[in-house]
Write an enzyme that holds these catalytic residues in place. Sequence first.
Site, mmCIF file in Angstrom:
data_model
loop_
_atom_site.group_PDB
_atom_site.id
_atom_site.type_symbol
_atom_site.label_atom_id
_atom_site.label_comp_id
_atom_site.label_asym_id
_atom_site.label_seq_id
_atom_site.Cartn_x
_atom_site.Cartn_y
_atom_site.Cartn_z
ATOM 1 N N PRO A 12 70.483 70.089 -31.689
ATOM 2 C CA PRO A 12 69.442 69.045 -32.361
ATOM 3 C C PRO A 12 68.664 68.415 -31.517
ATOM 4 O O PRO A 12 69.101 67.860 -30.622
ATOM 5 C CB PRO A 12 70.163 68.484 -33.473
ATOM 6 C CG PRO A 12 71.744 68.451 -32.976
ATOM 7 C CD PRO A 12 71.917 69.625 -32.042
ATOM 8 N N ASN A 13 67.379 68.515 -31.847
ATOM 9 C CA ASN A 13 66.323 67.447 -31.278
ATOM 10 C C ASN A 13 65.959 68.195 -29.789
ATOM 11 O O ASN A 13 64.719 67.461 -29.358
ATOM 12 C CB ASN A 13 66.731 66.120 -31.332
ATOM 13 C CG ASN A 13 66.728 65.425 -32.771
ATOM 14 O OD1 ASN A 13 65.766 65.690 -33.306
ATOM 15 N ND2 ASN A 13 68.100 65.142 -32.860
ATOM 16 N N ARG A 20 60.046 64.136 -26.283
ATOM 17 C CA ARG A 20 60.809 63.061 -26.957
ATOM 18 C C ARG A 20 61.601 62.048 -25.969
ATOM 19 O O ARG A 20 62.178 62.486 -24.791
ATOM 20 C CB ARG A 20 62.244 63.862 -27.447
ATOM 21 C CG ARG A 20 63.558 63.278 -27.871
ATOM 22 C CD ARG A 20 64.589 64.104 -28.097
ATOM 23 N NE ARG A 20 65.687 63.448 -28.701
ATOM 24 C CZ ARG A 20 66.985 63.994 -28.376
ATOM 25 N NH1 ARG A 20 67.411 64.893 -27.590
ATOM 26 N NH2 ARG A 20 67.885 62.942 -28.976
ATOM 27 N N TYR A 25 64.695 61.612 -21.289
ATOM 28 C CA TYR A 25 65.355 63.234 -21.129
ATOM 29 C C TYR A 25 64.217 64.205 -20.153
ATOM 30 O O TYR A 25 64.425 65.141 -19.956
ATOM 31 C CB TYR A 25 65.266 63.785 -22.526
ATOM 32 C CG TYR A 25 66.087 63.307 -23.588
ATOM 33 C CD1 TYR A 25 67.495 63.342 -22.980
ATOM 34 C CD2 TYR A 25 65.926 62.404 -24.478
ATOM 35 C CE1 TYR A 25 68.465 62.926 -23.897
ATOM 36 C CE2 TYR A 25 66.937 61.898 -25.387
ATOM 37 C CZ TYR A 25 68.110 62.168 -25.172
ATOM 38 O OH TYR A 25 69.077 61.639 -25.872
ATOM 39 N N ASN A 76 74.290 72.422 -24.407
ATOM 40 C CA ASN A 76 73.900 71.208 -24.609
ATOM 41 C C ASN A 76 73.838 71.213 -26.240
ATOM 42 O O ASN A 76 72.937 71.348 -26.819
ATOM 43 C CB ASN A 76 72.680 70.921 -24.171
ATOM 44 C CG ASN A 76 72.363 69.564 -24.225
ATOM 45 O OD1 ASN A 76 72.818 68.854 -24.956
ATOM 46 N ND2 ASN A 76 71.381 69.175 -23.589
ATOM 47 N N ALA A 79 73.485 65.736 -30.018
ATOM 48 C CA ALA A 79 74.275 64.809 -30.696
ATOM 49 C C ALA A 79 75.681 65.414 -31.238
ATOM 50 O O ALA A 79 76.525 64.489 -31.449
ATOM 51 C CB ALA A 79 73.545 63.955 -31.645
ATOM 52 N N GLU A 100 79.068 72.514 -20.129
ATOM 53 C CA GLU A 100 78.604 71.526 -20.935
ATOM 54 C C GLU A 100 77.493 70.838 -20.065
ATOM 55 O O GLU A 100 77.715 70.539 -19.182
ATOM 56 C CB GLU A 100 79.634 70.530 -21.503
ATOM 57 C CG GLU A 100 78.921 69.465 -22.215
ATOM 58 C CD GLU A 100 80.021 68.614 -22.857
ATOM 59 O OE1 GLU A 100 81.309 68.545 -22.512
ATOM 60 O OE2 GLU A 100 79.695 67.569 -23.634
ATOM 61 N N HIS A 102 74.352 67.851 -20.319
ATOM 62 C CA HIS A 102 73.240 66.983 -21.146
ATOM 63 C C HIS A 102 72.393 66.534 -19.727
ATOM 64 O O HIS A 102 72.693 66.443 -18.786
ATOM 65 C CB HIS A 102 74.268 65.748 -21.007
ATOM 66 C CG HIS A 102 75.337 66.304 -22.298
ATOM 67 N ND1 HIS A 102 75.045 66.261 -23.448
ATOM 68 C CD2 HIS A 102 76.807 66.310 -22.065
ATOM 69 C CE1 HIS A 102 76.424 66.455 -24.284
ATOM 70 N NE2 HIS A 102 77.165 66.862 -23.355
ATOM 71 N N ARG A 109 74.851 55.257 -20.953
ATOM 72 C CA ARG A 109 74.354 55.001 -22.325
ATOM 73 C C ARG A 109 75.432 54.404 -23.404
ATOM 74 O O ARG A 109 76.358 53.741 -22.937
ATOM 75 C CB ARG A 109 73.546 56.431 -23.032
ATOM 76 C CG ARG A 109 72.581 57.046 -21.780
ATOM 77 C CD ARG A 109 72.073 58.153 -22.553
ATOM 78 N NE ARG A 109 71.173 57.847 -23.501
ATOM 79 C CZ ARG A 109 70.720 58.642 -24.162
ATOM 80 N NH1 ARG A 109 71.037 59.982 -24.178
ATOM 81 N NH2 ARG A 109 69.858 58.389 -25.457
HETATM 82 C C1 DQA Z 1 71.848 64.772 -24.838
HETATM 83 C C2 DQA Z 1 72.673 63.605 -25.095
HETATM 84 C C3 DQA Z 1 73.001 63.333 -26.442
HETATM 85 O O1 DQA Z 1 73.898 61.932 -26.454
HETATM 86 C C4 DQA Z 1 72.033 63.232 -27.373
HETATM 87 O O2 DQA Z 1 72.342 63.086 -28.681
HETATM 88 C C5 DQA Z 1 70.946 64.447 -27.132
HETATM 89 C C6 DQA Z 1 70.798 64.889 -25.822
HETATM 90 C C7 DQA Z 1 71.565 65.041 -23.227
HETATM 91 O O3 DQA Z 1 71.011 66.012 -22.910
HETATM 92 O O4 DQA Z 1 71.218 64.059 -22.620
HETATM 93 O O5 DQA Z 1 70.371 64.925 -28.172
HETATM 94 O O6 DQA Z 1 72.779 66.131 -25.211
#
Ligand code: DQA
Length: 146
Positions: A12-13, A20, A25, A76, A79, A100, A102, A109
């Site tokens: 998501p997102n 964003r 990011y 990735n 959240a 994994e 990120h 964080r």
């Molecule tokens: C994320 C880190 C997560 O905590 C966050 O909710 C994201 C992006 C990252 O790529 O840094 O949506 O996965």
Amino acid sequence: MAKHTILALNGPNLNLLGTREPEIYGSTTLDEIAQAMQNAASAKGWHIDFRQSNHEGELVDWIQQARDSADAIILNAGAYSHTSVAILDALHAAEKPVIEVHLSNLFKRETFRHHSYISPVAVGLICGFGAKGYLLALDALEDCLN
Ligand code: DQA
């Protein structure tokens, strides 16, 4: 025919990358990440199946399909990394190597981002290197595939 197919899955997102919270990011868009991965993968003779969804169930469906259609998963989960037992279970069932990724360094964080349900099933975790993390993950996979 490609030697390996890698499912690159984004939660998501992440469709909003580029606009964003760029201070966290970065300014690279998800399309640019997809393109860079395709280029790096074709140099290795691999195919990337690059996807993004804002919906947990859709991510679970795609991980289930990867049992038959992919050799490894770069994930990735956004959240959902911090909340989703369903994604963890799907990854266990898939029985594929998982890297994994990120973009941000989770450990710099909020504490709720320090725990990931993905990490116990992953070969390894790459975080804090922005968009480059996806390419590092491809390189890391070289040792997991034959
Ligand atoms: C994320 C880190 C997560 O905590 C966050 O909710 C994201 C992006 C990252 O790529 O840094 O949506 O996965």
